[in-house]
Design a protein around this motif. Structure first.
Motif, PDB file in Angstrom:
ATOM      1  N   PRO A 286      25.310  44.039  42.102  1.00 33.52           N
ATOM      2  CA  PRO A 286      25.970  43.057  42.970  1.00 33.52           C
ATOM      3  C   PRO A 286      25.790  41.614  42.516  1.00 33.52           C
ATOM      4  CG  PRO A 286      23.942  43.832  43.984  1.00 33.52           C
ATOM      5  CD  PRO A 286      24.165  44.691  42.773  1.00 33.52           C
ATOM      6  N   ASP A 287      24.831  41.352  41.632  1.00 40.91           N
ATOM      7  CA  ASP A 287      24.587  39.989  41.169  1.00 40.91           C
ATOM      8  C   ASP A 287      25.445  39.612  39.965  1.00 40.91           C
ATOM      9  OD1 ASP A 287      22.679  39.622  43.154  1.00 40.91           O
ATOM     10  OD2 ASP A 287      21.065  40.406  41.893  1.00 40.91           O
ATOM     11  N   ILE A 288      26.222  40.545  39.448  1.00 37.32           N
ATOM     12  CA  ILE A 288      27.100  40.276  38.315  1.00 37.32           C
ATOM     13  C   ILE A 288      28.529  40.146  38.821  1.00 37.32           C
ATOM     14  CG2 ILE A 288      28.017  41.155  36.134  1.00 37.32           C
ATOM     15  CD1 ILE A 288      25.411  42.615  35.678  1.00 37.32           C
ATOM     16  N   LEU A 289      29.188  39.059  38.447  1.00 36.35           N
ATOM     17  CA  LEU A 289      30.585  38.860  38.830  1.00 36.35           C
ATOM     18  C   LEU A 289      31.488  39.504  37.791  1.00 36.35           C
ATOM     19  CD1 LEU A 289      32.681  37.540  40.703  1.00 36.35           C
ATOM     20  CD2 LEU A 289      32.531  35.482  39.276  1.00 36.35           C
ATOM     21  N   HIS A 290      32.415  40.344  38.247  1.00 40.69           N
ATOM     22  CA  HIS A 290      33.349  41.052  37.376  1.00 40.69           C
ATOM     23  C   HIS A 290      34.741  40.444  37.531  1.00 40.69           C
ATOM     24  CE1 HIS A 290      29.990  43.740  38.205  1.00 40.69           C
ATOM     25  NE2 HIS A 290      30.310  44.453  37.140  1.00 40.69           N
ATOM     26  N   ILE A 291      35.302  39.953  36.433  1.00 41.49           N
ATOM     27  CA  ILE A 291      36.628  39.347  36.435  1.00 41.49           C
ATOM     28  C   ILE A 291      37.592  40.329  35.790  1.00 41.49           C
ATOM     29  CG2 ILE A 291      37.998  37.352  35.780  1.00 41.49           C
ATOM     30  CD1 ILE A 291      35.662  36.563  37.492  1.00 41.49           C
ATOM     31  N   SER A 292      38.618  40.757  36.532  1.00 37.43           N
ATOM     32  CA  SER A 292      39.529  41.792  36.044  1.00 37.43           C
ATOM     33  C   SER A 292      40.978  41.331  36.144  1.00 37.43           C
ATOM     34  CB  SER A 292      39.341  43.076  36.857  1.00 37.43           C
ATOM     35  OG  SER A 292      40.254  44.076  36.461  1.00 37.43           O
TER      36      SER A 292
ATOM     37  N   SER B 218      40.746  46.055  39.108  1.00 37.75           N
ATOM     38  CA  SER B 218      41.003  44.873  39.937  1.00 37.75           C
ATOM     39  C   SER B 218      41.125  45.209  41.416  1.00 37.75           C
ATOM     40  CB  SER B 218      42.267  44.151  39.458  1.00 37.75           C
ATOM     41  OG  SER B 218      43.428  44.947  39.617  1.00 37.75           O
ATOM     42  N   SER B 219      41.487  46.445  41.760  1.00 41.76           N
ATOM     43  CA  SER B 219      41.657  46.824  43.165  1.00 41.76           C
ATOM     44  C   SER B 219      40.390  47.369  43.812  1.00 41.76           C
ATOM     45  CB  SER B 219      42.779  47.867  43.294  1.00 41.76           C
ATOM     46  OG  SER B 219      44.040  47.296  43.029  1.00 41.76           O
ATOM     47  N   TYR B 220      39.290  47.460  43.067  1.00 41.65           N
ATOM     48  CA  TYR B 220      38.038  47.858  43.707  1.00 41.65           C
ATOM     49  C   TYR B 220      37.705  46.859  44.809  1.00 41.65           C
ATOM     50  CZ  TYR B 220      36.914  51.159  39.899  1.00 41.65           C
ATOM     51  OH  TYR B 220      36.921  52.197  39.014  1.00 41.65           O
ATOM     52  N   ASN B 221      37.180  47.368  45.927  1.00 43.42           N
ATOM     53  CA  ASN B 221      36.883  46.487  47.057  1.00 43.42           C
ATOM     54  C   ASN B 221      35.470  45.930  47.014  1.00 43.42           C
ATOM     55  OD1 ASN B 221      35.412  48.739  47.700  1.00 43.42           O
ATOM     56  ND2 ASN B 221      36.370  49.111  49.686  1.00 43.42           N
ATOM     57  N   ASN B 222      34.814  45.998  45.846  1.00 43.33           N
ATOM     58  CA  ASN B 222      33.477  45.423  45.708  1.00 43.33           C
ATOM     59  C   ASN B 222      33.532  43.909  45.918  1.00 43.33           C
ATOM     60  OD1 ASN B 222      33.962  47.745  43.779  1.00 43.33           O
ATOM     61  ND2 ASN B 222      31.740  47.756  43.819  1.00 43.33           N
ATOM     62  N   ASN B 223      32.475  43.370  46.516  1.00 44.03           N
ATOM     63  CA  ASN B 223      32.403  41.933  46.718  1.00 44.03           C
ATOM     64  C   ASN B 223      32.209  41.161  45.421  1.00 44.03           C
ATOM     65  OD1 ASN B 223      32.653  42.323  49.440  1.00 44.03           O
ATOM     66  ND2 ASN B 223      30.458  42.236  49.852  1.00 44.03           N
ATOM     67  N   ASN B 224      31.868  41.844  44.344  1.00 44.26           N
ATOM     68  CA  ASN B 224      31.619  41.175  43.066  1.00 44.26           C
ATOM     69  C   ASN B 224      32.728  41.427  42.052  1.00 44.26           C
ATOM     70  OD1 ASN B 224      30.906  43.888  42.941  1.00 44.26           O
ATOM     71  ND2 ASN B 224      29.262  43.575  41.462  1.00 44.26           N
ATOM     72  N   VAL B 225      33.922  41.783  42.545  1.00 40.55           N
ATOM     73  CA  VAL B 225      35.083  41.993  41.675  1.00 40.55           C
ATOM     74  C   VAL B 225      36.201  41.046  42.087  1.00 40.55           C
ATOM     75  CG1 VAL B 225      36.871  43.610  40.931  1.00 40.55           C
ATOM     76  CG2 VAL B 225      34.520  44.414  41.237  1.00 40.55           C
ATOM     77  N   LEU B 226      36.732  40.305  41.119  1.00 43.54           N
ATOM     78  CA  LEU B 226      37.892  39.447  41.357  1.00 43.54           C
ATOM     79  C   LEU B 226      39.069  39.962  40.546  1.00 43.54           C
ATOM     80  CD1 LEU B 226      36.390  35.826  41.245  1.00 43.54           C
ATOM     81  CD2 LEU B 226      36.976  37.186  43.261  1.00 43.54           C
ATOM     82  N   GLY B 227      40.207  40.143  41.199  1.00 47.28           N
ATOM     83  CA  GLY B 227      41.441  40.519  40.522  1.00 47.28           C
ATOM     84  C   GLY B 227      42.268  39.274  40.261  1.00 47.28           C
ATOM     85  N   ILE B 228      42.701  39.092  39.020  1.00 48.86           N
ATOM     86  CA  ILE B 228      43.388  37.866  38.620  1.00 48.86           C
ATOM     87  C   ILE B 228      44.812  38.165  38.187  1.00 48.86           C
ATOM     88  CG2 ILE B 228      43.295  35.822  37.159  1.00 48.86           C
ATOM     89  CD1 ILE B 228      40.868  36.214  39.049  1.00 48.86           C
ATOM     90  N   GLY B 229      45.772  37.475  38.820  1.00 50.04           N
ATOM     91  CA  GLY B 229      47.164  37.533  38.413  1.00 50.04           C
ATOM     92  C   GLY B 229      47.509  36.313  37.576  1.00 50.04           C
ATOM     93  N   SER B 230      48.775  36.174  37.224  1.00 51.14           N
ATOM     94  CA  SER B 230      49.208  35.074  36.355  1.00 51.14           C
ATOM     95  C   SER B 230      50.266  34.229  37.037  1.00 51.14           C
ATOM     96  CB  SER B 230      49.775  35.629  35.045  1.00 51.14           C
ATOM     97  OG  SER B 230      50.361  34.601  34.264  1.00 51.14           O
ATOM     98  N   PHE B 231      50.159  32.895  36.844  1.00 48.60           N
ATOM     99  CA  PHE B 231      51.228  32.013  37.279  1.00 48.60           C
ATOM    100  C   PHE B 231      51.867  31.343  36.078  1.00 48.60           C
ATOM    101  CE2 PHE B 231      47.738  28.811  37.343  1.00 48.60           C
ATOM    102  CZ  PHE B 231      48.346  27.749  36.691  1.00 48.60           C
ATOM    103  N   SER B 232      53.063  30.819  36.309  1.00 49.95           N
ATOM    104  CA  SER B 232      53.807  30.076  35.292  1.00 49.95           C
ATOM    105  C   SER B 232      54.285  28.768  35.900  1.00 49.95           C
ATOM    106  CB  SER B 232      55.006  30.891  34.793  1.00 49.95           C
ATOM    107  OG  SER B 232      54.628  32.164  34.330  1.00 49.95           O
ATOM    108  N   PHE B 233      54.714  27.860  35.042  1.00 49.41           N
ATOM    109  CA  PHE B 233      55.302  26.613  35.508  1.00 49.41           C
ATOM    110  C   PHE B 233      56.823  26.710  35.401  1.00 49.41           C
ATOM    111  CE2 PHE B 233      51.055  25.046  34.280  1.00 49.41           C
ATOM    112  CZ  PHE B 233      50.709  24.402  35.456  1.00 49.41           C
ATOM    113  N   GLN B 234      57.468  26.501  36.526  1.00 51.84           N
ATOM    114  CA  GLN B 234      58.924  26.506  36.561  1.00 51.84           C
ATOM    115  C   GLN B 234      59.416  25.068  36.518  1.00 51.84           C
ATOM    116  OE1 GLN B 234      61.360  29.305  39.153  1.00 51.84           O
ATOM    117  NE2 GLN B 234      61.521  27.418  40.328  1.00 51.84           N
TER     118      GLN B 234
END
Length: 417
Positions: free
Chosen positions: A285-291, A308-324
């Motif tokens: 739980p002390d390690i942050l996971h970036i997915s 990315s869909s794991y519901n762990n408190n130490n998992v972040l799911g990252i999407g992408s944005f663009s500039f329009q």
């Protein structure tokens, strides 16, 4: 950070009513939202292999008895002296689901997984892909950094030190205080480990891991951050492919390394969650996971995207944005999204990578959005926010708040730049 999502209570009620068994969720699912016009690569399950996790205290004799009892034809251990899990191979005629149900009832077994084969979602420039080169031990050693406050581990295709424009030391230094991997007398671990070829050369013959590493390093260097190291762990081959077993072996190796506080996982798949990976992440739980969240313009609430869909408190799911129109922030056309499975958007469209010859590559995908968030997380860690919850709060507080109406609410309200 899934616990921060406002709809979690509703989801708990949903799963209480419509919950499924472990056997159900471990099978690939073909969802109607995946149309012929929007195909995805679902993982492929092995017909005669299982991954076994032993409980603590199970000795060699007990393991031998279990293998004989279930007529295991062959078994394989992880590299690097990790004996917690094994891959068991059975006769092709065996009912693998029935066998799995039997094994999970054994007193010495803490869990099992089906063996799946995955393909990484992001491609790399073909000019970065080569399977004929390698690193010398002396080259790897020249990049070693003796110590640092934070280590960022990267589970990926490795790293190509010959292509990076940087010559300063930044690699994690493996020491005798840790459990070192060794293939032979000449193949002792230096920095990281290649779980594809079982050796100490984490050379990237695909290119993906090199770009991910470069994004992290560029961001930190541009912010004048030097108190970090990168630990490359190769778990994908030159085609961007891996298996559940190799991934789990690489993960267990990573979390056993001192000072690893962030793990970048720029990969993912649908509908086959790996109960053991979920378990192992929960144990750290002390390690942050970036997915990364995936590149199919898909709602991950329909068919979950892992990890990315794991519901762990130490998992972040990252999407992408663009500039329009060079100014307005929009979700990248390829990026997946989801109320509970995508925490932030970051720039993952036309990301620049310069190699050591000055050649410019423009790459796109959520795989290239995730490492920027990993770098930002490291900066917050070094500022004294050392837990996954604290780091996530800082990302949210300091993220760019989207103007109302600029993105639908199910993309979240913050982007990381």
């Amino acid at each position: 950070m899934k616990c921060l999502k406002p709809l979690l209570p509703l989801l708990i009620i949903y799963f209480f009513i419509f919950g499924c068994t472990t056997q159900d969720i471990d099978k690939p699912v073909t969802d109607q939202s995946f149309s012929k016009n929007n195909p995805v690569n679902l993982p492929i399950r092995s017909a005669n292999e299982l991954i076994i996790a032993y409980k603590q205290g199970v000795n060699t004799s007990m393991k031998n008895n279990l293998r004989r009892k279930y007529n295991v034809k062959r078994f394989k251990k992880c590299d690097c002296t990790n004996d917690r899990i094994e891959k068991w191979e059975f006769d092709p005629s065996v009912d693998i689901e029935g066998r799995n149900d039997q094994i999970t009832q054994e007193g010495g077994i803490e869990g099992t997984d089906y063996q799946f084969f995955y393909t990484n979602e992001n491609t790399s420039p073909t000019t970065l892909t080569t399977i004929t080169s390698s690193h010398s031990n002396s080259l790897i050693t020249s990049f070693l950094k003796p110590n640092s406050t934070i280590t960022i581990a990267i589970l990926d295709t490795g790293i190509n030190l010959n292509k990076l424009p940087y010559r300063d030391p930044f690699l994690y230094t493996s020491t005798s205080n840790a459990r070192l991997c060794k293939k032979n007398e000449e193949g002792e671990e230096i920095s990281g480990w290649d779980f594809i070829n079982s050796d100490n050369d984490v050379y990237d013959d695909n290119g993906h891991g090199t770009i991910v590493s470069s994004i992290i390093k560029s961001k930190l260097d541009n912010e004048n951050i030097t108190d970090y190291r990168i630990l490359p762990v190769k778990v994908f081959d030159h085609l961007g492919k891996t298996s559940t077993f190799k991934l789990l072996c690489g993960y267990l190796y990573t979390v056993n390394k001192p000072s690893v506080s962030i793990i970048n996982m720029s990969f993912g798949w649908y509908s086959a969650p790996s109960s053991l990976l979920y378990k192992f992440i929960s144990e750290n739980p002390d390690i942050l996971h970036i997915s990364s969240s995936g590149n199919d313009n898909h709602n991950n609430e329909s068919v979950a995207h892992y990890p990315s869909s794991y519901n762990n408190n130490n998992v972040l799911g990252i999407g992408s944005f663009s500039f329009q129109n060079r100014a307005e922030i929009v979700k990248s056309s390829f990026s997946n999204y989801g109320i509970t499975s995508v925490d932030f958007l970051s720039i993952g469209d036309q990301v620049s990578f310069y190699d050591n010859d000055g050649a410019l590559y423009l790459v796109s995908g959520t795989s290239y959005a995730a490492p920027l968030v990993a770098a930002k997380s490291a900066i917050y860690y070094l500022s004294g926010y050392t837990t996954p919850v604290e780091i996530t709060n800082q990302l949210r507080i300091n993220g760019t708040l989207l103007i109302s109406g600029s993105l639908p609410t199910y993309y979240g309200d913050r982007v990381i730049e």
